[in-house]
Write an enzyme that holds these catalytic residues in place. Sequence first.
Site, short mmCIF file in Angstrom:
data_model
loop_
_atom_site.label_atom_id
_atom_site.label_comp_id
_atom_site.label_asym_id
_atom_site.label_seq_id
_atom_site.Cartn_x
_atom_site.Cartn_y
_atom_site.Cartn_z
N ASN A 48 8.05 32.71 58.63
CA ASN A 48 7.25 31.50 58.33
C ASN A 48 5.74 31.78 58.29
O ASN A 48 4.98 30.97 57.76
CB ASN A 48 7.55 30.38 59.33
CG ASN A 48 8.87 29.67 59.08
OD1 ASN A 48 9.48 29.11 59.99
ND2 ASN A 48 9.36 29.70 57.83
N ASP A 90 16.16 22.46 58.41
CA ASP A 90 15.65 22.65 57.05
C ASP A 90 15.53 21.33 56.30
O ASP A 90 16.40 20.46 56.46
CB ASP A 90 16.60 23.59 56.29
CG ASP A 90 15.85 24.44 55.30
OD1 ASP A 90 14.63 24.24 55.13
OD2 ASP A 90 16.48 25.31 54.68
C1 FPP Z 1 12.10 24.13 57.60
O1 FPP Z 1 11.94 23.11 56.65
C2 FPP Z 1 11.45 23.73 58.84
C3 FPP Z 1 10.48 24.45 59.46
C4 FPP Z 1 9.95 25.73 58.97
C5 FPP Z 1 9.85 23.94 60.68
C6 FPP Z 1 10.75 23.23 61.64
C7 FPP Z 1 9.92 22.73 62.72
C8 FPP Z 1 10.04 21.53 63.31
C9 FPP Z 1 11.09 20.51 63.02
C10 FPP Z 1 9.08 21.20 64.35
C11 FPP Z 1 9.54 21.74 65.65
C12 FPP Z 1 8.39 21.84 66.52
C13 FPP Z 1 8.47 21.98 67.85
C14 FPP Z 1 7.25 21.91 68.60
C15 FPP Z 1 9.73 22.19 68.55
P1 FPP Z 1 11.17 23.43 55.31
O2 FPP Z 1 9.71 23.26 55.54
O3 FPP Z 1 11.57 24.79 54.82
O4 FPP Z 1 11.67 22.32 54.35
P2 FPP Z 1 11.96 22.48 52.79
O5 FPP Z 1 13.11 23.43 52.66
O6 FPP Z 1 12.30 21.09 52.39
O7 FPP Z 1 10.68 22.97 52.17
#
Ligand code: FPP
Length: 232
Positions: free
Chosen positions: A50, A2
């Site tokens: 998501n 996250d």
């Molecule tokens: C949450 O952070 C993260 C995600 C929804 C995506 C996580 C994915 C990756 C790190 C890429 C992995 C990909 C592969 C191919 C393995 P957020 O977007 O909710 O962050 P925020 O809370 O700051 O908005």
Amino acid sequence: MDGNGRWATQRGLPRLLGHKEGVEALVRAVRAFTNKGVQTLTVYAFSTENWSRPEPEVSGLMSLVPTAMKAHLEQLARQGVRLRAVGDLSALSPKVRQAFARMEEYTAGNRRVTLNVAFNYGGRWDVVQACRRAMADGVDPQALDERTLSRYTALADTPDPDLLIRTGGECRLSNFLLWQLAYAEMFFTERLWPEFDDEDVNQALAFYASRERRFGSLPGHHPPAAGLAAHG
Ligand code: FPP
């Protein structure tokens, strides 16, 4: 994992660049945990919830799969990482499914560490699909116990996690591994995922080492049939 979005926004960048940086952080974390002797990692890369993000972010996350594979698969394979995708892959595009299939095939023989990539995964989805498959198999409801149902879950052949790490300051499970986390220790950190580094790995493992795991029993009493002994 996250905090990708916030990491990017803080720098005036599009959120997708945060996810891209998140992939780099993942590759670093796999190396760091492997060096510490961790044998199984499961990361939450795309949840069943998501899909409700704005379309450009969803399609950006989808196209990150083949891109990340191109950039990192060979190196991960050389490190002895076996990669597996867990989740409802049937809902993904052929391109993403193919990238995951190639990833699994390419690393199937590796044994040093297993990296499960939870993608279109949800803990509730997992429990429901496990029940469905058990029923389709004709399992007698009277005979259905925890051990039997476990065999139908998406991570059936994987030890239950000993430690959950959540970055980005939220203190909730968000539908991750609901069944499997029953006895996991939980480590929450404010660190945004793209900044997660070796120091955070050490902190998380030190936290874990400081916990006394009881699996529901009394202090100092460790039932032999539970926990690390049983789960590896
Ligand atoms: C949450 O952070 C993260 C995600 C929804 C995506 C996580 C994915 C990756 C790190 C890429 C992995 C990909 C592969 C191919 C393995 P957020 O977007 O909710 O962050 P925020 O809370 O700051 O908005």
